[in-house]
Design an enzyme around this catalytic site. Structure first.
Site, PDB file in Angstrom:
ATOM      1  N   TYR A 256      -6.168   2.962  10.054  1.00 50.13           N
ATOM      2  CA  TYR A 256      -4.305   2.830  10.794  1.00 50.13           C
ATOM      3  C   TYR A 256      -4.324   4.253  12.243  1.00 50.13           C
ATOM      4  O   TYR A 256      -3.768   3.888  13.277  1.00 50.13           O
ATOM      5  CB  TYR A 256      -3.536   3.261   9.754  1.00 50.13           C
ATOM      6  CG  TYR A 256      -3.026   2.128   8.857  1.00 50.13           C
ATOM      7  CD1 TYR A 256      -3.831   1.549   8.048  1.00 50.13           C
ATOM      8  CD2 TYR A 256      -1.423   1.798   9.010  1.00 50.13           C
ATOM      9  CE1 TYR A 256      -3.669   0.626   7.960  1.00 50.13           C
ATOM     10  CE2 TYR A 256      -1.202   1.090   8.736  1.00 50.13           C
ATOM     11  CZ  TYR A 256      -2.068  -0.146   7.839  1.00 50.13           C
ATOM     12  OH  TYR A 256      -1.701  -1.233   6.691  1.00 50.13           O
TER      13      TYR A 256
ATOM     14  N   LYS B  20     -15.438   1.592  -0.975  1.00 50.31           N
ATOM     15  CA  LYS B  20     -16.679   0.190   0.121  1.00 50.31           C
ATOM     16  C   LYS B  20     -17.323   1.363   0.080  1.00 50.31           C
ATOM     17  O   LYS B  20     -18.099   1.297   1.661  1.00 50.31           O
ATOM     18  CB  LYS B  20     -15.693   0.003   0.915  1.00 50.31           C
ATOM     19  CG  LYS B  20     -16.658  -1.732   1.567  1.00 50.31           C
ATOM     20  CD  LYS B  20     -16.749  -2.230   0.711  1.00 50.31           C
ATOM     21  CE  LYS B  20     -17.210  -4.008   0.934  1.00 50.31           C
ATOM     22  NZ  LYS B  20     -17.493  -4.736  -0.360  1.00 50.31           N
TER      23      LYS B  20
ATOM     24  N   ASP C  18     -13.468  -4.452  -3.046  1.00 49.64           N
ATOM     25  CA  ASP C  18     -13.589  -6.647  -3.651  1.00 49.64           C
ATOM     26  C   ASP C  18     -13.536  -6.865  -5.341  1.00 49.64           C
ATOM     27  O   ASP C  18     -12.712  -7.359  -5.146  1.00 49.64           O
ATOM     28  CB  ASP C  18     -14.787  -7.120  -2.776  1.00 49.64           C
ATOM     29  CG  ASP C  18     -16.002  -6.199  -3.397  1.00 49.64           C
ATOM     30  OD1 ASP C  18     -15.970  -5.593  -3.403  1.00 49.64           O
ATOM     31  OD2 ASP C  18     -17.469  -6.726  -2.764  1.00 49.64           O
TER      32      ASP C  18
ATOM     33  N   ASP D 119      -2.809  -0.510   1.317  1.00 53.36           N
ATOM     34  CA  ASP D 119      -1.797  -1.574   2.462  1.00 53.36           C
ATOM     35  C   ASP D 119      -2.379  -3.002   0.978  1.00 53.36           C
ATOM     36  O   ASP D 119      -1.044  -3.506   0.991  1.00 53.36           O
ATOM     37  CB  ASP D 119      -2.130  -1.522   3.397  1.00 53.36           C
ATOM     38  CG  ASP D 119      -1.501  -2.488   4.209  1.00 53.36           C
ATOM     39  OD1 ASP D 119      -0.324  -2.790   3.571  1.00 53.36           O
ATOM     40  OD2 ASP D 119      -1.386  -3.571   4.343  1.00 53.36           O
TER      41      ASP D 119
ATOM     42  N   ASP E 125       0.405  -4.502  -2.383  1.00 50.17           N
ATOM     43  CA  ASP E 125       0.625  -5.454  -2.010  1.00 50.17           C
ATOM     44  C   ASP E 125       0.499  -5.917  -3.506  1.00 50.17           C
ATOM     45  O   ASP E 125       1.347  -6.985  -3.799  1.00 50.17           O
ATOM     46  CB  ASP E 125       0.359  -6.228  -1.096  1.00 50.17           C
ATOM     47  CG  ASP E 125       1.810  -5.986   0.207  1.00 50.17           C
ATOM     48  OD1 ASP E 125       2.420  -4.753  -0.167  1.00 50.17           O
ATOM     49  OD2 ASP E 125       1.851  -7.088   0.907  1.00 50.17           O
TER      50      ASP E 125
HETATM   51  C1  IPM Z   1       3.706  -1.287   4.606  1.00 50.57           C
HETATM   52  C2  IPM Z   1       3.599  -2.282   5.259  1.00 50.57           C
HETATM   53  C3  IPM Z   1       2.765  -1.982   6.796  1.00 50.57           C
HETATM   54  C4  IPM Z   1       2.030  -0.969   6.460  1.00 50.57           C
HETATM   55  C5  IPM Z   1       3.448  -2.402   7.997  1.00 50.57           C
HETATM   56  C6  IPM Z   1       4.640  -2.711   8.327  1.00 50.57           C
HETATM   57  C7  IPM Z   1       3.137  -1.457   9.630  1.00 50.57           C
HETATM   58  O1  IPM Z   1       3.056  -3.514   5.577  1.00 50.57           O
HETATM   59  O2  IPM Z   1       3.943  -0.214   4.110  1.00 50.57           O
HETATM   60  O3  IPM Z   1       2.508  -1.799   3.670  1.00 50.57           O
HETATM   61  O4  IPM Z   1       0.977  -1.365   6.884  1.00 50.57           O
HETATM   62  O5  IPM Z   1       1.633   0.462   6.745  1.00 50.57           O
HETATM   63 MN    MN Z   2       1.982  -3.573   3.920  1.00 51.64          MN
END
Ligand code: IPM
Ligand code: MN
Length: 353
Positions: free
Chosen positions: A142, A189, A221, A245, A249
């Site tokens: 990032y 990884k 993975d 990230d 999710d």
């Molecule tokens: C998160 C979001 C952010 C990230 C985006 C909006 C930049 O997806 O907080 O997980 O990728 O970190």
């Molecule tokens: Mn995210």
């Protein structure tokens, strides 16, 4: 004690859900004798509209001078369909992370019994699942060097980590595991990436300091697969920014409780507490959003401020609202209480505690 809280409500449903968490904290204050002072600042699309900057200097100063930050959500569809927009709300988020040194994002994932039927997984896989994803948040791909060749036909991003960056987040992860079920999984990884090999080497070097903790190493993975196959296997997971990230999710939906999940971003100066869900623009201004993720984020904030009894009181009041089925439409269409009504219900449960 007096605590100053920077409230960055942001976009979409952010202001509505944040208002409920503020109510709850005020109730906690009136019960416990603590004073919370809330200072509001703009962030995200709202801040771009007001100042041209998604994370204005004054917002940063407010955060820096506060004991904690309560964050709503950012994002506005008017930017999503404009890939050429020069300023975007999300830049505010990345700048906030960097400027406040928010090096660890912590997402606890719990299966709420009332919501198990909403999980995409079978109930028996989910019942009792309870783990934490700790994502590195200010390094890696990032924030590494990136660029584009002159002829525009090549582009690159770099995943860079230093040993101290890895040590500080892995230390935090060991500490979390120590307070929980004493199991830590490093997700990397290392079969391909040099930076992952440094994560693995650093973690292996630290294992000796935490002999009561069982450490496990998984390639990302494989971890992505096991998290849906066997979520109960995990206690604390720690991983790099991009992997975290994705994994966080994935983790947040498997219990069916995305709308209920809180998060904390631990900082070098001030830490930030925010719901995992986004700005839900379609729901904005309708008083229909579920405020629980933000209220549970406020509970994480109380823990962070060492107000652990107060945090438990808030969690008990949230549990009561769900047990009584006093919930917003995402949880029960028939009941369909308003965001502000759920906030009041939880506030009153605290005042009666
Ligand atoms: C998160 C979001 C952010 C990230 C985006 C909006 C930049 O997806 O907080 O997980 O990728 O970190
Ligand atoms: Mn995210």
């Amino acid at each position: 004690m007096n605590y100053t809280i920077a409230t960055l409500a942001g976009d979409g449903i952010g202001p509505e859900v944040t208002a409920q968490a503020i109510k709850v904290l005020e109730a906690v204050g009136s019960l416990s004798g603590h004073q919370f002072e809330f200072n509001h600042s703009p962030v995200g699309a709202v801040a771009i509209d007001q100042t041209g900057d998604p994370f204005p200097k004054d917002t940063f100063k407010n955060c820096e001078n506060s004991d904690a930050v309560l964050f709503g959500a950012i994002g506005d569809p008017k930017y999503d369909n404009d890939p050429k927009a020069k300023v975007r709300p999300e830049q505010g988020l990345l700048r906030m992370r960097q400027m406040l040194g928010l090096y660890a994002n912590i997402r606890p994932v719990t299966a709420f019994p009332q919501l198990i039927h909403k999980s995409p997984l079978r109930a028996e896989l989910i019942e009792g699942a309870d783990f934490i994803v700790i994502r590195e948040l200010t390094g890696g791909i990032y924030f590494g060097t990136r660029g584009r060749s002159e002829d525009l036909n090549m582009a690159f991003d770099t995943m860079t980590y230093t040993r101290p960056e890895i040590q500080r987040i892995v230390k935090l992860a060991f500490e979390y595991a120590g307070r929980r079920d004493k199991r830590l999984t490093l997700i990397d990884k290392a079969n391909v990436l040099a930076s992952s090999r440094l994560w693995r080497e650093t973690t292996q070097d630290m294992e000796g300091n935490y002999s009561d903790i069982a450490v496990d190493y998984l390639f990302v993975d494989n971890a992505a697969m096991q998290i849906v196959q066997w979520p109960k296997k995990f206690d604390v997971m720690v991983t790099a920014n991009l992997f975290g990230d994705i994994i966080s999710d994935e983790a947040s939906v498997i219990t069916g409780s995305l709308g209920l999940l809180p998060s904390a971003s631990i900082g070098l100066s001030t830490s930030v507490f925010e719901p995992v869900h986004g700005s839900y623009p379609q729901g904005a201004g309708k008083d229909i959003a579920n405020p629980i993720a933000t209220i549970l984020s406020a509970a994480m904030m109380l823990d962070h401020l060492d107000l652990t009894d107060e945090a438990s009181t808030v969690r008990a009041a949230v549990d009561k609202s769900m047990a009584d089925n006093f919930v917003t439409e995402d949880l029960d269409k028939e009941v369909s209480k308003k965001c502000s009504e759920v906030g009041d219900y939880i506030k009153n449960a605290i005042l009666k505690a």
